[in-house]
Structures are given as structure tokens and as C-alpha cells.
Design a protein around this motif. Structure first.
Motif, mmCIF file in Angstrom:
data_model
loop_
_atom_site.group_PDB
_atom_site.id
_atom_site.type_symbol
_atom_site.label_atom_id
_atom_site.label_comp_id
_atom_site.label_asym_id
_atom_site.label_seq_id
_atom_site.Cartn_x
_atom_site.Cartn_y
_atom_site.Cartn_z
ATOM 1 N N ASP A 1 0.805 -1.223 0.000
ATOM 2 C CA ASP A 1 0.000 0.000 0.000
ATOM 3 C C ASP A 1 0.837 1.271 0.000
ATOM 4 O OD1 ASP A 1 -2.286 -1.556 0.071
ATOM 5 O OD2 ASP A 1 -2.629 -1.269 2.223
ATOM 6 N N ASN A 2 1.994 1.264 0.677
ATOM 7 C CA ASN A 2 2.765 2.494 0.893
ATOM 8 C C ASN A 2 3.990 2.659 0.006
ATOM 9 O OD1 ASN A 2 1.459 3.929 3.302
ATOM 10 N ND2 ASN A 2 1.513 1.786 3.927
ATOM 11 N N VAL A 3 4.622 1.574 -0.387
ATOM 12 C CA VAL A 3 5.785 1.643 -1.289
ATOM 13 C C VAL A 3 5.621 0.562 -2.368
ATOM 14 C CG1 VAL A 3 7.449 2.773 0.244
ATOM 15 C CG2 VAL A 3 7.152 0.311 0.389
ATOM 16 N N PRO A 4 4.542 0.663 -3.156
ATOM 17 C CA PRO A 4 4.217 -0.414 -4.091
ATOM 18 C C PRO A 4 5.288 -0.678 -5.148
ATOM 19 C CG PRO A 4 2.838 1.510 -4.505
ATOM 20 C CD PRO A 4 3.582 1.762 -3.228
ATOM 21 N N GLU A 5 5.917 0.364 -5.660
ATOM 22 C CA GLU A 5 6.931 0.153 -6.697
ATOM 23 C C GLU A 5 8.143 -0.577 -6.123
ATOM 24 O OE1 GLU A 5 5.726 3.278 -5.984
ATOM 25 O OE2 GLU A 5 4.318 3.495 -7.646
ATOM 26 N N ALA A 6 8.571 -0.171 -4.942
ATOM 27 C CA ALA A 6 9.724 -0.816 -4.306
ATOM 28 C C ALA A 6 9.406 -2.268 -3.968
ATOM 29 C CB ALA A 6 10.132 -0.054 -3.043
ATOM 30 N N PHE A 7 8.201 -2.515 -3.436
ATOM 31 C CA PHE A 7 7.845 -3.888 -3.078
ATOM 32 C C PHE A 7 7.736 -4.753 -4.331
ATOM 33 C CE2 PHE A 7 5.091 -7.416 -1.969
ATOM 34 C CZ PHE A 7 5.792 -7.918 -0.876
ATOM 35 N N ALA A 8 7.138 -4.229 -5.386
ATOM 36 C CA ALA A 8 7.027 -4.987 -6.642
ATOM 37 C C ALA A 8 8.405 -5.314 -7.208
ATOM 38 C CB ALA A 8 6.197 -4.208 -7.658
ATOM 39 N N ALA A 9 9.328 -4.365 -7.134
ATOM 40 C CA ALA A 9 10.694 -4.618 -7.630
ATOM 41 C C ALA A 9 11.362 -5.706 -6.805
ATOM 42 C CB ALA A 9 11.510 -3.327 -7.584
ATOM 43 N N LEU A 10 11.138 -5.711 -5.506
ATOM 44 C CA LEU A 10 11.705 -6.741 -4.635
ATOM 45 C C LEU A 10 11.131 -8.112 -4.989
ATOM 46 C CD1 LEU A 10 13.574 -7.285 -2.198
ATOM 47 C CD2 LEU A 10 11.582 -6.895 -0.735
ATOM 48 N N VAL A 11 9.827 -8.184 -5.143
ATOM 49 C CA VAL A 11 9.177 -9.450 -5.509
ATOM 50 C C VAL A 11 9.684 -9.941 -6.863
ATOM 51 C CG1 VAL A 11 6.955 -10.506 -6.124
ATOM 52 C CG2 VAL A 11 7.138 -9.069 -4.073
ATOM 53 N N ASN A 12 9.809 -9.038 -7.820
ATOM 54 C CA ASN A 12 10.306 -9.419 -9.149
ATOM 55 C C ASN A 12 11.736 -9.916 -9.106
ATOM 56 O OD1 ASN A 12 7.894 -8.863 -10.446
ATOM 57 N ND2 ASN A 12 8.467 -6.751 -10.905
ATOM 58 N N ALA A 13 12.536 -9.371 -8.188
ATOM 59 C CA ALA A 13 13.938 -9.791 -8.065
ATOM 60 C C ALA A 13 14.067 -11.141 -7.352
ATOM 61 C CB ALA A 13 14.739 -8.728 -7.309
ATOM 62 N N LEU A 14 13.013 -11.546 -6.642
ATOM 63 C CA LEU A 14 13.008 -12.812 -5.901
ATOM 64 C C LEU A 14 11.811 -13.642 -6.360
ATOM 65 C CD1 LEU A 14 13.657 -11.280 -2.356
ATOM 66 C CD2 LEU A 14 15.352 -12.230 -3.933
ATOM 67 N N PRO A 15 11.809 -14.093 -7.626
ATOM 68 C CA PRO A 15 10.611 -14.702 -8.208
ATOM 69 C C PRO A 15 10.146 -15.997 -7.532
ATOM 70 C CG PRO A 15 12.489 -15.027 -9.640
ATOM 71 C CD PRO A 15 12.928 -14.087 -8.554
ATOM 72 N N ASN A 16 11.023 -16.675 -6.828
ATOM 73 C CA ASN A 16 10.641 -17.928 -6.178
ATOM 74 C C ASN A 16 10.370 -17.774 -4.684
ATOM 75 O OD1 ASN A 16 10.909 -19.418 -8.589
ATOM 76 N ND2 ASN A 16 13.116 -19.406 -8.316
ATOM 77 N N ALA A 17 10.400 -16.535 -4.202
ATOM 78 C CA ALA A 17 10.220 -16.297 -2.766
ATOM 79 C C ALA A 17 8.761 -16.462 -2.357
ATOM 80 C CB ALA A 17 10.712 -14.900 -2.393
ATOM 81 N N GLY A 18 8.573 -17.158 -1.247
ATOM 82 C CA GLY A 18 7.254 -17.211 -0.639
ATOM 83 C C GLY A 18 6.992 -15.916 0.094
ATOM 84 N N GLN A 19 5.767 -15.746 0.584
ATOM 85 C CA GLN A 19 5.408 -14.552 1.349
ATOM 86 C C GLN A 19 4.604 -14.963 2.572
ATOM 87 O OE1 GLN A 19 3.669 -11.349 -0.914
ATOM 88 N NE2 GLN A 19 5.055 -11.663 -2.638
#
Length: 145
Positions: free
Chosen positions: A102-120
């Protein structure tokens, strides 16, 4: 000054903007025991992962805005991925995921994209950590506040 992540020498109490790694602790009576653990999360996220042979675990504690008022951005993701270079297995993003979305969506999306196999794992406010289970998989451990 850019957003910095410094090494921490206490892997069972990783503070904000810090990372630590430790030799994996084997399960006790079949139950995972924390190898890495963060301080309390109320707005933070963390990343946990293990090395290929599950003998070492890393934890990285991220805040949206550090104490120098530097916001975590997509430009900071390579710093995180560099720390994870030796830890390609069992990657998970833990903590206040919805808050980051909600607050840093671009940064979080970039992190998720850089770690494509990461669970949450977003279980709300609390203490997050990770430990190996009986089949050498890294499990996210959580204790609510």
C-alpha cells in the motif's frame, strides 16, 4: 546518503536496516528452532533464505523509511539481492507485506520481481524468524505481539 543495510552480529535479534547470517540450527524434537530472528515488526518486512546445502541461513530486516529519512526504493533492491547471492534457497518475504504494498508499491514490486521464487508470509505485527525443519526446508516462524 543512500538507504544502507549493515551487518548485525546477533542473528537472533536482527535490527532495522540490518542483516545477519548464521550456521543453521537443526530442529529439536522435529520442531524448527530459529536460526535467524528479527526484532518486532510493526511496519517492517524481512527476507529469509538458506544456502544450497541448508547449512547457513540469512535474515535481512527492511524498513520503509530509515532513521535518516531515506525511503526504501526499487533502486535499493540490488543491495538486497547482492546480500542474497549465496542464499538462493528457501527465500521468503515476511512481515508487513500488505503495508508495503500500500505504501511503497513500486519498491515492493521490484523486490518481488527480483526474488521470483520467494514465498510470502504476512501474519501482522510480531516477531518473525526462520529455522530448518526435519527435511532441511526453511520454515517461517512467527510470534504475535
Amino acid at each position: 546518503m543512500p538507504y544502507q543495510i549493515t551487518r548485525c552480529r546477533t542473528p537472533l535479534n536482527i535490527g532495522e536496516c540490518q542483516w545477519a547470517s548464521a550456521q543453521a540450527i537443526l530442529p529439536v524434537n522435529g520442531q524448527p528452532v530459529p536460526t535467524v530472528q528479527f526484532g518486532n515488526f510493526t511496519s517492517c518486512i524481512g527476507i529469509v533464505a538458506s544456502n544450497v546445502d541448508a547449512t547457513e541461513v540469512i535474515g535481512i530486516h527492511l524498513v520503509m523509511v530509515n532513521d535518516q529519512d531515506q525511503q526504501f526504493t526499487a533502486a535499493d533492491v540490488p543491495t538486497v539481492t547482492a546480500l542474497l547471492a549465496g542464499f538462493p534457497e528457501n527465500q521468503s518475504i515476511v512481515g508487513q507485506i500488505a503495508l508495503w504494498q500500500d505504501n511503497v508499491p513500486e519498491a515492493f514490486a521490484a523486490l518481488v520481481n527480483a526474488l521470483p521464487n520467494a514465498g510470502q508470509s504476512d501474519q501482522g505485527d510480531g516477531t518473525y524468524g526462520a529455522g530448518l525443519n526435519s527435511v532441511d526446508q526453511l520454515e517461517v516462524l512467527f510470534q504475535p505481539l
